[in-house]
Design an enzyme around this catalytic site. Structure first.
Site, PDB file in Angstrom:
ATOM      1  N   TYR A  45       6.099  -7.014  -6.501  1.00  0.00           N
ATOM      2  CA  TYR A  45       5.100  -8.079  -6.381  1.00  0.00           C
ATOM      3  C   TYR A  45       5.424  -9.263  -7.311  1.00  0.00           C
ATOM      4  CZ  TYR A  45       2.398  -4.402  -4.042  1.00  0.00           C
ATOM      5  OH  TYR A  45       1.978  -3.392  -3.201  1.00  0.00           O
ATOM      6  N   TYR A  75      -4.039  -6.048   0.291  1.00  0.00           N
ATOM      7  CA  TYR A  75      -4.903  -5.900  -0.888  1.00  0.00           C
ATOM      8  C   TYR A  75      -4.272  -6.524  -2.123  1.00  0.00           C
ATOM      9  CZ  TYR A  75      -2.497  -2.243  -3.653  1.00  0.00           C
ATOM     10  OH  TYR A  75      -1.624  -1.557  -4.457  1.00  0.00           O
ATOM     11  N   ARG A  76      -3.052  -7.035  -1.988  1.00  0.00           N
ATOM     12  CA  ARG A  76      -2.304  -7.439  -3.177  1.00  0.00           C
ATOM     13  C   ARG A  76      -1.009  -8.011  -2.642  1.00  0.00           C
ATOM     14  NH1 ARG A  76      -0.202  -2.540  -7.064  1.00  0.00           N
ATOM     15  NH2 ARG A  76       0.827  -3.808  -8.630  1.00  0.00           N
TER      16      ARG A  76
END
Ligand SMILES: Cc1cc2nc3c(=O)[nH]c(=O)nc-3n(C[C@H](O)[C@H](O)[C@H](O)COP(=O)(O)OP(=O)(O)OC[C@H]3O[C@@H](n4cnc5c(N)ncnc54)[C@H](O)[C@@H]3O)c2cc1C
Lengths: 114, 532
Positions: free
Chosen positions: B105, B481-482
Site C-alpha cells: 500500500y 477498504y484501503r
C-alpha cells in the site's frame, strides 16, 4: 545482549519494569545477534518458510543460502543491501537500524561468532 | 560503491522535488531548524543515501513518484510538537508513518514527491502490559515482533494478533484498519484509547483516558460523548502517538485445521457454508479461503511449473495442486477453547465441509514440513513471522500491490469477485493470486497483484490493471477498504453518494483541524483546502 532501557531516555542500564506488572520499557538492541534475530532471521533463517533463504537457494547451493552460513559476504555488500534493499527485500531505514547498529549487525553476519 | 545489478536504478533526477510551498533556500533553513530541534542525525536529506530507504520499492510507478525530500525521526511527543511548529511556519507537508512497513500500500513513502516523512519508528515504548485485564499500551514504533518477544520473555499468557508481516506495528496497522488471524483479528475493534497530537501541537487522550487519572482508559472504548478514534484512522487529522490494544488470553486449547477443495467452482459452496458458521462464531477467527497459487508459493515458484508468458494454464495448475497436495481453494480455520467445546464444534464444521465432494482434511502433524501450513498455524495463534513474503518469489523479482474489495458473504458474490479479478488479471497477463476472508458479515478478497518491477512493461500493465479493477468493482457496488498511495484519489472518488457528501465532510474536518494543511496531504484522498 538485549537491554530494556528506562522510558524515553538512553539509559540502557535499568529494565524499567515495575513490580506491579506495569511495563514502560523502551526496547533497545545493542548487539549484532539480537539485531539479526529481530530484523533478518524471519526471512533469512535456515529451512523452509524463509523467503530470503528460499530465493537465495535459487542462485546458490542450499548450504550457502542461509545468510549465517555464507562464507563470502563482504561487509560493505551487506551494508549496501540493507540500505538499498534487494528486489522483494525492502531497504531498512536508519530509524530502524542506525549506522552503529548496522556495524554490529554486519560484524555478526560476516564474522565467525555464530 | 558499485550498484548491484539486482537493485532498482537510482533516482536520475538532477534536482529533487521540494514541497510546493518551499524555495530551496527555505528548504535549507527549515532543515537547519529541524536539526536543531531533534538532532542532526535524525534528519535525513541525502537523496542518494539514507533518504532512499524511504522509497516504495513495491510501487507500480517509478521511485520518483513518491520520493520525499527529507525525513525526520523524533523520539518523543515533545519533539513532534517542535517539528510541528517548524512545519506550520514553513507550510511543510509531513507524511506520518510508524514502522513504515506498509508495503503493498506504499511502504514508508509519502503520497507526493517532495513531502517530508515524519517517521515515528524510534518511539518504541511498551508503556504498559496488563496481564490480568488483557491489554497493552504501546507507542508507534513497537512492532509485532517486539511486542511478542517482550511478552514471551516475561512469561506472559497473553497472545498478540499480528498481520501476516511480523515487522509491522500494532499502531500503524490498526490505523489502517488492518487485520490478523486470531479471534482478535479486527485490530481497530480491539483498540481501546488513543493519544493524538493535533496539527497545532495540542495533545489529546481519547475515550476514558480524557478523565484525569482515569482507571479505565484501556478497558472501555467509548468514553462519554462522541467517539472520535475512527477519525484518526486512515486519515490526516492528527498524529497518533499511543494506542491501547486488547490482547487475547491464551485459550486452554488450540486446534488449527485445513480443508482443501479440488475445483475453482467450489468457492461458491465454501462461501455459502462458511458465512453462517462465521456469523454464529463457530469459526471464531478470520475464516480464510486461500487460492491455489498463494498456497503454493511458500513451496514452489512459477517457473518450476510453467515457463510460458501470461497466466498459468489450468493443466499446469492442476499438476501443481497434485504435487503439493493442495486444492484450488484451501480453507484455514482454528478451534479455540476447552477440549469438549472444540470436539463438539468440530462435528458441526466437519459435517458442513464434507458436503463438498473431494474435500480433504488436515490437522496438526499432517503436514510437518509444509511452510504454508506452518505459517498459518503460527498466525492463527498470534506468532509473528514473514513467510508470506514468499509469494513474491513466485515470479522471482516480485513486487506487489494489494487490491482489497469487500462484498456480502454469499456464494454468488464470492464467484463474482473472483471471476472479475481473475479475468481482468488474466487480460493483463497476470495470475490470480488471492485469498478470501470473512471478517464477520462481509467477504474481503485480497488480490496480490504480483509483478516484476524491473520489467517496465509489466509494471505499467500492473498499474493499468489495478485502475480498471477499481472501476469494475465500483460498478458492482463493492468498495475497497484501503488502498495504495497512488490510487487513493481514485478510490475516494468511488465513495460518491449524494455528490460525495462524506468526503466533503472529511474536507470540512480537515480544514478545521489542520487549517495550514501540513498533515499527510492526500491521505485517503483528503487534501488541504489549498490543494483540493
Ligand atoms: C506479503 C504481505 C502480506 C500482508 N498481509 C497483511 C495482513 O495480513 N494484514 C494486514 O492488515 N496487512 C497486511 N499487509 C499490508 C501491510 O504490510 C501491513 O498492514 C502493515 O502492518 C502496515 O505497515 P505498518 O504496520 O508498518 O504501518 P505504517 O506503515 O507505519 O502505517 C501505515 C499508514 O498508517 C498511517 N499512520 C501510521 N502511523 C500513523 C500515526 N502515528 N498517526 C497517523 N497516521 C499514521 C499512515 O498513513 C501510514 O502510511 C501485507 C503486506 C504484504 C507485503
Amino acid at each position: 545482549m538485549l537491554l530494556l532501557a528506562g522510558c524515553g531516555n538512553d539509559d540502557t542500564t535499568g529494565t524499567g519494569e515495575q513490580a506491579d506488572g506495569h511495563a514502560d520499557t523502551q526496547v533497545t538492541y545493542l548487539d549484532g545477534k539480537a539485531l539479526f534475530e529481530l530484523y533478518c532471521i524471519a526471512c533469512h533463517g535456515a529451512g523452509p518458510g524463509h523467503p530470503g533463504t528460499m530465493r537465495l537457494e535459487e542462485r546458490m547451493s542450499a548450504d550457502q543460502a542461509p545468510l549465517l552460513d555464507r562464507d563470502n559476504l563482504p561487509p560493505d555488500y551487506v551494508k549496501l543491501v540493507v540500505r538499498e534493499g534487494f528486489k522483494l527485500m525492502p531497504p531498512f531505514r536508519p530509524s530502524e537500524i542506525d549506522d552503529a547498529q548496522l556495524d554490529l549487525l554486519t560484524d555478526y553476519i560476516t564474522g565467525d561468532n555464530h | 560503491m558499485a550498484v548491484h545489478p539486482g537493485i532498482v536504478a537510482a533516482d536520475q533526477a538532477p534536482e529533487k522535488p521540494l514541497p510546493e510551498s518551499l524555495t530551496p533556500a527555505e528548504f535549507n533553513r527549515a532543515v537547519a531548524e529541524l536539526r536543531r530541534a531533534i538532532g542532526d542525525e535524525w534528519v535525513f536529506t541525502d537523496d542518494e543515501g539514507d533518504l532512499r530507504t524511504y522509497r516504495d520499492v513495491y510501487s507500480t510507478l517509478p521511485d520518483e513518484a513518491n520520493m520525499p525530500s527529507a525525513a525526520v525521526a523524533p523520539r518523543s511527543v515533545e519533539e513532534i510538537q517542535a517539528i510541528l511548529k517548524i512545519a506550520r511556519s514553513y507550510q511543510i507537508p509531513l507524511w506520518t508513518v510508524s514502522t513504515g512497513k506498509n508495503y503493498a500500500y506504499g511502504g514508508p513513502a509519502p503520497r507526493k514527491p517532495g513531502f517530508f516523512v515524519l517517521d515515528l519508528n524510534r518511539m518504541k515504548r511498551i508503556i504498559e502490559v496488563n496481564e490480568e485485564h488483557g491489554y497493552a499500551v504501546v507507542e508507534p514504533g513497537v512492532s509485532y515482533f517486539e511486542l511478542y518477544n517482550y511478552l514471551q520473555r516475561r512469561g506472559s499468557k497473553l497472545w498478540i494478533d499480528p498481520a501476516a508481516p511480523g515487522w509491522g506495528s500494532v499502531l500503524g496497522n490498526l490505523l489502517e484498519h488492518g487485520a490478523g488471524y486470531t479471534p482478535y483479528g479486527d485490530h481497530l475493534l480491539m483498540n481501546c484509547g488513543m493519544q493524538v497530537v493535533l496539527a497545532d501541537g495540542t495533545v489529546v487522550e481519547t475515550g476514558m483516558g480524557a478523565l484525569s487519572g482515569s482507571a479505565t482508559s484501556s478497558l472501555y472504548k467509548y468514553g462519554c460523548g462522541p467517539w472520535v478514534e475512527g477519525m484518526f484512522t486512515q486519515s490526516n487529522f492528527g498524529i497518533v502517538t499511543k494506542v491501547g490494544i486488547w490482547l487475547m488470553p491464551e485459550p486452554p486449547g488450540y486446534r488449527p485445521y485445513l480443508v482443501t477443495f479440488p475445483r475453482e467452482e467450489d468457492l461458491y459452496q465454501i462461501t455459502e457454508i462458511v458465512g453462517p458458521l462465521r456469523l454464529n462464531m463457530l469459526i471464531p477467527n478470520a475464516a480464510t479461503t486461500v487460492g491455489l497459487i498463494w498456497e503454493a508459493a511458500p513451496n514452489a515458484t512459477r517457473k518450476q511449473y510453467y515457463r510460458g508468458k501470461g497466466p498459468m494454464p489450468m493443466r499446469h495448475r492442476r499438476k501443481m495442486a497434485q504435487d503439493l497436495d493442495i486444492g484450488m481453494w484451501n480453507f484455514y480455520g482454528a478451534l479455540y477453547g476447552p477440549e469438549p467445546i472444540m470436539d463438539n464444534n468440530w462435528k458441526v464444521l466437519e459435517e458442513a465441509f464434507r458436503s463438498i465432494p473431494g474435500a480433504k482434511f488436515f490437522f496438526e502433524g499432517d503436514r510437518p514440513n509444509d511452510p504454508a501450513w506452518r505459517y498459518r498455524v503460527k498466525l492463527m495463534k498470534g506468532v509473528p513471522n514473514m513467510t508470506e513474503f514468499s509469494l513474491m518469489n513466485w515470479v522471482g523479482s516480485g513486487a506487489h500491490i494489494d487490491f482489497s474489495p469487500r462484498s456480502p458473504v454469499t456464494g454468488e458474490d464470492s464467484m463474482k469477485q473472483f471471476t472479475l479479478i481473475r479475468d481482468r488479471a488474466n487480460e493483463y497477463g497476470f495470475d490470480y493470486i488471492g485469498e478470501f476472508l470473512v471478517g464477520w458479515r462481509e467477504l474481503l478478497n485480497i488480490f496480490q497483484l504480483i509483478f516484476d518491477r524491473l520489467d517496465e512493461d509489466e509494471r505499467r500493465r500492473a498499474h493499468e490493471c489495478f485502475g480498471h479493477l477499481v472501476n469494475d468493482f465500483a460498478e458492482q457496488g463493492y468498495g475497497e477498504y484501503r488502498t495504495h498511495l497512488n490510487f487513493m484519489d481514485e478510490i475516494a472518488g468511488t465513495y460518491n453518494w449524494n455528490d460525495g457528501a462524506l468526503w466533503k465532510l472529511h474536507h470540512r474536518l480537515k480544514q478545521a483541524l489542520d487549517p495550514v494543511g501540513i498533515l499527510s496531504p492526500g491521505k485517503s484522498g483528503i487534501w488541504p483546502a489549498s490543494k483540493s
